[in-house]
Scaffold this motif. Structure first.
Motif, short mmCIF file in Angstrom:
data_model
loop_
_atom_site.label_atom_id
_atom_site.label_comp_id
_atom_site.label_asym_id
_atom_site.label_seq_id
_atom_site.Cartn_x
_atom_site.Cartn_y
_atom_site.Cartn_z
N UNK C 72 0.83 -1.22 0.00
CA UNK C 72 0.00 0.00 0.00
C UNK C 72 0.86 1.26 0.00
N UNK C 73 2.15 1.17 0.55
CA UNK C 73 2.96 2.40 0.53
C UNK C 73 3.28 2.78 -0.91
N UNK C 74 3.33 1.75 -1.82
CA UNK C 74 3.75 2.08 -3.20
C UNK C 74 2.56 2.57 -4.00
N UNK C 75 1.39 1.93 -3.81
CA UNK C 75 0.21 2.44 -4.53
C UNK C 75 -1.03 2.13 -3.69
N UNK C 76 -1.82 3.13 -3.40
CA UNK C 76 -2.94 2.91 -2.47
C UNK C 76 -3.92 1.87 -2.98
N UNK C 77 -3.94 1.62 -4.27
CA UNK C 77 -5.06 0.80 -4.78
C UNK C 77 -4.79 -0.67 -4.62
N UNK C 81 -1.03 -4.67 2.94
CA UNK C 81 -0.16 -3.69 3.60
C UNK C 81 1.27 -4.18 3.64
N UNK C 82 1.46 -5.52 3.59
CA UNK C 82 2.85 -6.03 3.65
C UNK C 82 3.07 -6.98 2.49
N UNK C 126 0.81 -6.33 -10.54
CA UNK C 126 1.10 -4.90 -10.74
C UNK C 126 2.60 -4.69 -10.86
N UNK C 128 4.35 -1.89 -11.12
CA UNK C 128 4.76 -0.51 -10.84
C UNK C 128 6.20 -0.40 -10.31
N UNK C 499 -4.60 -1.28 -12.62
CA UNK C 499 -4.02 0.06 -12.48
C UNK C 499 -3.22 0.44 -13.73
#
Lengths: 210, 1022, 517
Positions: C72-77, C81-82, C126, C128, C499
């Protein structure tokens, strides 16, 4: 002055009585919950979803009377444990026996031996007289059986939580060093007219303590 | 020789006294108000002469009077009276309270004006009446429902939580766009103060303004329209709240002691299925949906295990009544030398949830020295305050399974409900401001003021797991330092017949610094004392520093001709270090005009019309954002991950900088948000000031709202900030105050205000394309900003009930494929039936429609005061009408994951219609915990509810002990009262309280409901 | 007296007031220039040599986090969380060799290739973080050439070559997972890029490495062997090139590149007794390229971030049951020598049996027979940690290329070029190390089949198996949930996440995943 203070108080109490209508209390279980009117066999037959494979196997090996033996304890494996066992026994689907009846005699005898691993013929094992220290007995197939309780945590306080029973059987032949394969008990102390029944966990225990 | 002198002297007196007696005698008299209390400092003047006197502390005066003199008695706040003096009179003059507030002096930006000359939309609120009856952690919650157009909502019942203040509609996208502040500017005695710390530097979550003791506040003025606010330039678009603190008054030193204790009661809590009910519900879900081989946890199957045979009401155990105490003492006085005011305050309000609470210690001293016979006035203020908010270590959940035994159960005797540790949040603030105003010539006044403000927030949290004995230890200190240096020149000449001009020219320079240091360590024992030590062996520290500066020049001209025709113009230029190099300076002009038409001859004979004024204004003001260096393109040195490891900072021990992936790259032309606001108002006071009506119509166009727009994943960056959207707020504000005095003893004051606001996005970049924000729960649930729709509008999937049978699921004739559900789920019977708007046989972002608007249409309040002899009853109520909200609190509890059993309490299914078998007409679809994607979705138009509510906020019964009873005891004012706070809420919303909902319309009660308080108070005046 | 002095005094006070005003006016120039203290702005970030060193290290740390997984720190969607250690789920999960003993729904969906339907698996689809590492490399390649002060000329060339290698490696790793992937070789490129065919991407990788090779040393003097092999070296670059050529079926080129590595005598096969250093600490001459983890430098994972959380149980971690395991029947199928006479020494190094009967709050004993436990109770123990029943400080490095992998790759390349003799010698080097009988049959199809089986044995649980099968188009033979036709339609590759379609009209989904979830 007094009138005024009393007026204030009653306003307060009137408005604030915390209505606990939000808590829909279903009450507790009565302590008769663990009693079943009927023999161990009829108890197993009363829950087909859990035990219909087991009861058929017992009948095929006509071991009813061992199961219904007076004063005995029966650790009942569930259908899913037997299902996993059969998957292992016959890995490739083609030559897997279609019905339990079609299981060859040799394998059926072996399974009868496994069933007797779950029967403690002459002792009533109940949770109340167990503790976290191991206690021993012998199964119908005269293998050494071991019982103990394991305590969980309660809200982070170590070992203050619920205690569940572990039933393990020594699989190695007598002279060799003992190797106990454990199984967790998920329903304990069901008192039937012929003895006591405990139900074993299904997803991690495989029939025959594989 | 002496004797002769004495004799002559005696003779002289003998001669003069009869003359005096005969011609004019020295008379003494007393001035009192309607209740018979002495009025201090009233002036008594003989008309046409220079003879006048002032009443002393006891309201007594002496004056040389002659037969036939006309005595004019007047005092601030009372109506002046005239009487012809006849020698036989007993001089007891009673003054009637002057309800008309026309010639009250109102504090406005950088100065004050009489209400008659006001041309901006300004509302004032006397705090004295409120703080007498109510106790609250922050003065904002006391202002709730008392000022038209100021919508204040308390989002959480936790003591010390930050209320939400929105003036004249929302002009900032509140979801994950924290940078634009929609908070108003708070100014205390002319000095802007720190009202909130940006998330980057926030250490504690306590309300920063909660350390301002409401009992120290004399009056709160809200500048709502552009003309009144524009003088504050680039931070004033969301309104300015001017706070004036209490000062000493002339006459006897006023010593006030106010002590009160309140009992906080637990209101309605969340519904829970207890004991056997929970077992049945879990068994039912397993029976219906559990895949083959998945068995219930042993706590449900092992029915004979005594440990789990309980029905525990955890909420009842964790929430219980608590006590609130509030003590205030103040000594104030004034004289020729100036004035002094010293006040002390202590508030301790325990939260109704175990182990939570809020304490405030506050003291304020305020002195004024007049020198060079009032030519030089030096003001000094020093305010010290500390708030201490205690919370539970770790996140305490209040909804454990009801099968778990309560800690009071003997089976688990000696266990602790909470993990080891503590969580203390302490906010300190020191505010020193001093200003010197020097009257160069009688109409020209130069004022220089310097203000230093230092806040320090400290958080010490330590929580330890008993199993692994590993404890996490966090200490954080956040400091903010504000420096303000301000010079103003004020020239207010009066000339000709009735021309009066006020010219203000000023300059102000501000520097805001903020610093945060966080040290955390993973250790087996609490290492860090309350003060932050730099990292030891296995401690790891981070710190951050930010500063921004503001330089402004402003001027304002107000002209009034015989207080009938009023004109005003102001202009301000602001330069800030936050703005990009390209456009560092902003210009904020505003104009206004007013006409007191009741002074015209036409209306002269309408005696029921005491006062009438039409006023209009138009102006430009701005909003800025939190980040100090957004426009410079900051690089990111990486941050500690959740386990305090350096994985995101170094590789093989070597660390380096990467761009801040979230804020995109350097963006020179970022600038502040401009708001153009037009306002037309009408002020009427009728029936000799018994009825006062204020009507305002406004339109606020906010241009260049700061929005983040997503970038393709292949770029590596998440978003980039742009001045993107324009938002239009239109509204009407209406205030009606009446005070009827039917008989001598009974009077009734009523204040009703309500405001209508309509909010709409009018322009978006890239040809008005929708801006789809990605939310934390996936692409299909981000908020949508769409031109023509309100901000925060609900863009939900349109629900058409539940699929009752297979053939109801649409099949694409061309490809034979079935409709693909939300989050690419294969649809089945019992799932939610969403309308496929664009018929592409897949439910995704394009199928969302506007399903509701969380911005309230009507907000307002209604206060009533009844006085009868010594008794008074005060009722304060607030209301919100026309608002859509979603009970996400309940939806979160119904959304079961695969390991839902035994981890938390279960809602009571009997209260909700839940689908189980085809044919059920139900509101909630299948609750299948093993579903690939849960069917309980917040963005479902089925769950939109009406968020209107009418709340009686507080009811007070008070008794002021009459004067004659006070002879024996040393006090001259005693008042006893009982208040019930948060009395009752009328709503048709399914959740516990419709007010506990965030501006974007989602229920945010988070399990901390609003307490109901019964307060007993005693206030003594010496 | 009072009056006139009053006006005099008044004048000079006016003057004083004006002076104060002017003073504040003049200082406004620098008053408004506020610069951050504890971080730098874009202009300040590329000044000297240490900035360059730091930026390249930062690129590697992003690549390491990319392999461990998006959070989630990299992309909220995204939905977690880990991170879980996604290199396993890309490289091994769908190989058909694994099961989830505790019936975890997410892993089961992963094995069954239901990668879109199961929302929890979205983060693995993803890419990203791969493109964030590529963007950091692009910035280095654009800005570092201009830095001169305190920068030895050859060190700058080394750094630029290393960055070019890492950019190629990021594209290569993404291509192995998603097949056709966008190629981005330009900084701040916010254009919506389409997907390039897999072969084009592999050609680009090989050409980029060719440019970087001359400046890359075999080893960096000022670094330990472990750290040196965690950075871009000549060995790692050649290995990357060889793998790329294998995907392009350019066996001749691949064989030559591998010959250079073998010829350099920089690497050798570690003996079985050294396996703990190799896998637990990454300190061995067998490592060619790995991702650096080390407790001393504070670069460790805990519950989230490393696959050990799901491989190991008590006594290594606090987990009381197994979450990912190779079933006993499958182990015996993969290691026939061990099934026959217990001869393969690798089985004891890769698997362990734990005595599950003891209570969960004590350290459970380990049986000496690795396969003593039941079918679903054998723990995969290739990577181990301190036995402290906690998830703290998990720091065993993540291997990318190992000498054994390269020897087997050389053997496969030579076998396909019909140089059966060389192929057999390289194959037997690995077999002798494992103490299993040498392979002697000079029959090409049989030899290739045996090399593939040896790769399955040697590299099990080391994130290679699925790439080998997808490269050869044979995933459907081992994974019952992927049919032959499905594999032709691209089922072997991961689907592209939602995304990636946001604000990017040129993006399109792999054919298979357009119709399946």
């Amino acid at each position: 002055m007094k009138l005024f203070l009393s007026l204030c108080c009653c306003i307060g109490i009137l408005l604030s009585g915390c209505d606990d209508a939000y808590y829909n209390d279903g009450g507790l279980l009565d302590n008769q919950i663990g009693v079943y009117e009927g023999t161990t066999m009829s108890y197993l037959e009363s829950q087909p979803a859990l035990f219909d494979t087991l009861t058929t196997l017992i009948k095929l090996n006509n071991m009813e009377e061992e199961v219904n033996r007076k004063g005995s304890t029966f650790f009942a494996p569930q259908n899913y444990s037997i299902y996993n066992y059969l998957l292992l026994k016959y890995p490739d689907p083609e030559n897997r026996p279609k019905t339990l009846e079609a299981i060859p005699a040799g394998d059926m005898a072996e399974m009868a031996g496994y069933i007797s691993d779950y029967i403690i013929p002459n002792e009533q094992i109940v949770r109340s007289d167990l503790s976290t220290v191991y206690s021993y007995s012998t199964t119908l197939s005269d293998k050494k059986a071991r019982f103990n309780l394991v305590r969980e945590d309660y809200l982070g306080n170590i070992n203050m939580g619920a205690a569940y029973m572990i039933y393990s059987v020594n699989l190695n032949p007598p002279a060799t060093p003992e190797f106990y394969s454990p199984a967790k008990v998920v329903v304990t102390d069901v008192a039937t007219t012929t003895g006591t029944v405990h139900v074993l966990i299904s997803d991690t225990h495989i029939f025959g303590f594989n | 020789m002496k004797a002769i002198v004495k004799g002559i002297y005696f003779l002289f007196w003998m001669m003069t006294i009869p003359v005096l007696l005969m011609a004019q005698g020295v008379k003494s008299g007393k001035v009192v108000d309607q209740q018979g209390n002495a009025i201090v400092g009233a002036t008594i003047k003989v008309k046409g002469t220079t003879r006048s006197a002032k009443t002393d502390d006891a309201g007594v005066f002496t004056l040389m009077l002659q037969q036939g003199d006309v005595i004019v008695t007047s005092s601030v706040g009372f109506k002046a009276t005239e009487r012809v003096y006849a020698a036989t009179d007993r001089l007891l003059i009673e003054l009637e309270e002057n309800q008309s507030r026309i010639d009250d002096v109102v504090v406005v930006g950088y100065g004050s004006q009489t209400r008659k000359e006001l041309t901006g939309a300004v509302s004032t609120l006397k705090m004295e009446e409120i703080t007498e009856n109510q106790v609250a952690e922050s003065f904002e919650s006391m202002m709730q429902g008392r000022v038209a157009g100021v919508n204040i909502q308390l989002n959480s019942g936790e003591p010390g939580a930050t209320p939400n203040v929105i003036i004249r509609g929302l002009a900032a996208v509140s979801r994950d766009d924290g940078s634009a502040i929609s908070e108003p500017l708070y100014v205390v005695d002319g000095v802007p103060i720190i009202s909130r710390t940006s998330d980057e530097f926030a250490v504690t979550s306590t309300n920063v303004l909660a350390d301002l003791n409401p009992s120290d506040i004399e009056e709160v003025t809200v500048l709502k329209d552009a003309y009144a606010a524009a003088i504050y330039g680039s931070r004033a678009a969301n309104g300015v709240i001017l706070i004036t603190t209490k000062k000493g008054k002339r006459g006897k030193p006023q010593i006030n002691i106010n002590s009160r204790t309140g009992i906080n009661f637990v209101p309605r809590l969340l519904d829970v299925a207890g004991g056997q009910k929970e077992r049945e519900q879990v068994a039912r879900l397993y029976e219906l949906y559990a895949p083959y081989g998945v068995a219930m946890p042993s706590m449900y199957t092992d029915v004979t295990n005594p440990f789990y045979n309980n029905s525990s009401d955890w909420q009842d155990y964790l929430y219980n009544t608590a006590v609130t105490q509030d003590y205030n003492a103040s000594v104030r006085g004034a004289g020729d030398f100036g004035q002094y005011s010293v006040s002390l305050g202590y508030l301790d309000s325990e939260g109704i949830l175990f182990n939570t609470g809020f304490k405030r210690y506050s003291t304020m001293t305020n002195t004024t020295f007049n020198a060079l016979n009032n030519a030089l006035v030096i003001n000094n203020t020093l305010a010290l305050s500390r708030t201490d908010q205690t919370r539970n270590p770790g996140n305490l959940s209040t909804n454990f399974s009801s099968l778990m035994p309560l800690p009071t159960n003997p089976m688990v005797a000696g266990t602790e409900v909470y993990g080891l540790g503590k969580n203390a949040n302490v906010n300190d603030r020191i505010r020193f401001s001093s200003d010197v105003s020097w009257k160069i010539v009688n109409d020209l006044m130069y004022k220089v003021s310097l203000s230093l403000e230092y806040t320090r927030a400290m958080r010490d949290a330590f929580s330890q797991s008993r199993r692994t004995l590993w404890g996490t230890n966090e200490s954080g200190v956040g400091e903010n330092r504000n420096l303000l240096f301000q010079n103003t020149l004020n020239y207010t000449p009066r000339f000709g017949d009735g021309h009066s001009l006020s010219i203000l020219v000023g300059q102000s320079a501000e520097k805001m610094e903020s610093k945060v240091t966080n040290v955390s360590s993973v250790a087996s024992a609490p290492l860090l004392s309350t003060s932050v030590k730099w990292p030891g062996e296995n401690d790891i520290g981070t710190s951050n520093y930010g500063a921004n500066t503001l330089l402004s020049y402003f001027s304002r001209v107000d002209y009034s001709f015989q207080q009938k025709y009023l004109l005003g113009a102001s202009i301000r230029t602001d330069g800030s270090s936050k703005f990009g190099q390209a456009n560092r300076w902003g210009l904020f002009p505003s104009v206004s005009a007013g006409w007191n038409f009741n002074k015209e001859s036409l209306f002269a004979d309408w005696e029921w019309l005491n006062n009438g004024k039409i006023r209009g204004s138009y102006g430009l003001s701005g909003t800025t954002w939190d980040e100090n260096y957004l426009a410079l393109g900051l690089m990111d040195g990486g941050s500690l991950d959740r386990y305090q490891s350096l994985l995101e900072i170094t590789y093989g021990g070597i660390g380096g900088f990467t761009p801040t992936w979230y804020n995109g790259f350097k963006n020179e032309d970022l600038t502040w948000v401009k708001s153009q606001m037009g306002n037309i108002g009408l002020d009427l006071s009728l029936f000799n000031n018994k009825v006062e009506v204020v009507v305002d119509v406004y339109e606020k166009l906010t241009k260049g709202l700061l929005l983040t727009t997503a970038l393709p994943t292949t770029s590596g960056y998440n978003e980039v900030y742009r001045n993107a959207a324009d938002v239009l707020n239109r509204g009407v504000e209406f205030t009606l105050n009446t005070n009827l005095k039917s008989t001598r003893d009974f009077s009734w004051n009523m204040g009703l205000n309500f405001a209508y606001n309509k909010n709409r996005v009018v322009a978006l970049p890239d040809g008005n394309a929708d801006i789809i924000k990605i939310s934390t729960s996936g692409q299909d649930f981000g908020s949508i900003v769409r031109s023509g729709a309100p901000l925060n509008g609900f863009f939900f999937y349109e629900s058409q009930g539940i699929y009752q049978s297979e053939h109801e699921i649409p099949v694409d004739a061309k490809t034979g494929r079935r409709l693909v559900g939300l989050q690419n789920k294969k649809l089945a019977v019992g799932d939610r039936n969403f309308k496929d708007q664009n018929d592409d046989f897949i439910i995704d972002v394009d199928d969302r429609v506007l399903a509701g608007d969380p911005n309230p249409k009507w907000t307002g309040g209604w206060t009533n005061d009844f006085y009868y002899k010594g008794f008074s009853v005060n009722l304060v109520s607030t209301f919100v009408i026309g608002r859509d909200i979603v009970n996400t609190e309940l939806l979160d509890r119904l959304r079961f994951g695969k390991d839902f059993a035994g981890t938390s309490s279960m809602p009571d299914f009997d209260r909700y219609s839940i689908w189980e078998k085809s044919g059920d007409q139900a509101r909630y679809p299948t609750l299948n915990p093993w579903n690939d994607a849960s069917q309980i979705v917040n963005y479902d138009s089925e769950y939109v509810e009406d968020g209107s509510y009418f709340k009686i906020k507080s009811a007070t019964l008070a008794y002021t002990v009459p004067k004659l009873l006070l002879k024996r005891i040393p006090f001259d004012r005693v008042r006893v009262y009982c208040t019930v706070d948060n009395l009752v809420t009328f709503q048709n919303y399914s959740g516990p309280d419709a007010e506990l909902v965030t501006p974007d319309g989602f229920d945010n009660s988070g399990g901390y409901p609003m307490r109901r308080m019964v307060l007993f108070g005693l206030s003594l005046g010496l | 007296m009072y009056t006139n002095s009053n006006t005099g005094m008044k004048n000079n006070i006016l003057l004083a007031a004006l002076a104060v005003l002017i003073l504040t006016l003049s200082s406004c120039k620098d008053w408004l220039d506020e610069l951050p203290i504890n971080t730098v702005t874009e202009d300040q970030a590329w000044q000297n040599a240490s900035d360059a060193e730091g930026a390249v290290a930062a690129a590697f740390s992003i690549f390491r986090r990319g392999l461990s997984g998006l959070t989630k720190d990299d992309t909220p969607s995204t939905t977690r969380a880990g991170s879980w250690g996604d290199y396993y789920f890309w490289g091994d999960a769908r190989s058909g060799d694994w099961i989830t003993p505790n019936n975890d729904g997410d892993w089961q969906a992963g094995f069954e290739n239901r990668l879109i339907a199961r929302t929890q698996l979205e983060p693995m689809t993803n890419w990203r973080l791969f493109y964030r590492a590529i963007e950091q490399c692009n910035l280095v390649l654009e800005r570092v050439p201009e830095i001169n002060d305190g920068f030895a000329e050859n060190r700058k060339a080394e750094l630029l070559a290393e960055t070019r290698f890492l950019r190629a490696m990021s594209h290569f790793y993404a291509a192995r997972i998603w097949g056709d992937v966008p190629v981005n070789l330009q900084a701040r490129n916010v254009e919506p890029l389409g997907r390039e065919p897999l072969n084009e991407v592999m050609k680009m990788v090989a050409d980029e490495v060719e440019i970087a090779l001359p400046d890359l040393p075999w080893e960096y003097e000022d670094m330990t062997r472990k750290l040196s092999m965690s950075r871009g070296t000549k060995g790692a670059a050649l290995a990357l090139q060889a793998h790329a050529y294998m995907w392009l079926n350019e066996y001749e080129l691949a064989s030559d590149k591998l010959q250079l590595i073998i010829g350099s005598e920089k690497f050798d096969l570690a003996p079985i007794s050294e396996f703990r250093n190799l896998f637990d600490k990454g300190e061995s001459n067998e490592v060619v390229f790995q991702l650096y983890y080390d407790n001393q430098f504070g670069e460790f994972s805990d519950y989230y971030g490393h696959i050990l959380t799901y491989y190991l149980t008590n006594p290594y971690t606090d987990r009381s049951n197994l979450s990912l395991a190779v079933p006993k029947s499958k182990i015996l199928e993969i290691f026939p020598d061990y099934a026959r006479d217990g001869s393969d020494k690798r089985v004891a190094e890769f698997f362990q049996s734990i005595d599950f009967s003891g209570s969960a709050s004590e350290l459970r004993p380990i049986f000496d027979d690795p396969l003593q436990n039941g079918e679903r109770q054998i723990m995969f123990a290739k990577f181990r940690k301190v036995k402290d029943r906690s998830y703290n400080r998990m720091d065993s490095p993540v291997p990318i290329f190992r000498y054994a992998d390269l020897l087997l790759l050389k053997a496969e390349a030579d076998a396909r070029l019909n140089r059966l003799g060389d192929a057999i010698t390289y194959l037997n080097l690995v077999r002798e190390r494992a103490d299993i009988p040498r392979f002697t049959r000079e029959d090409q199809p049989l030899l290739i089949e045996e090399i593939l089986a040896e790769r399955r044995r040697e590299l099990i649980g080391e994130y290679h198996r699925v790439y080998d099968l997808v490269r050869l188009g044979r995933l459907h033979e081992f994974n019952p949930f992927v049919s032959e036709q499905a594999e032709k339609d691209g089922a072997g590759f991961f689907p592209v996440s939602d995304e990636a379609f946001a604000n990017n009209p040129n993006m399109e989904q792999t054919y298979y995943w357009q119709f399946n979830q």
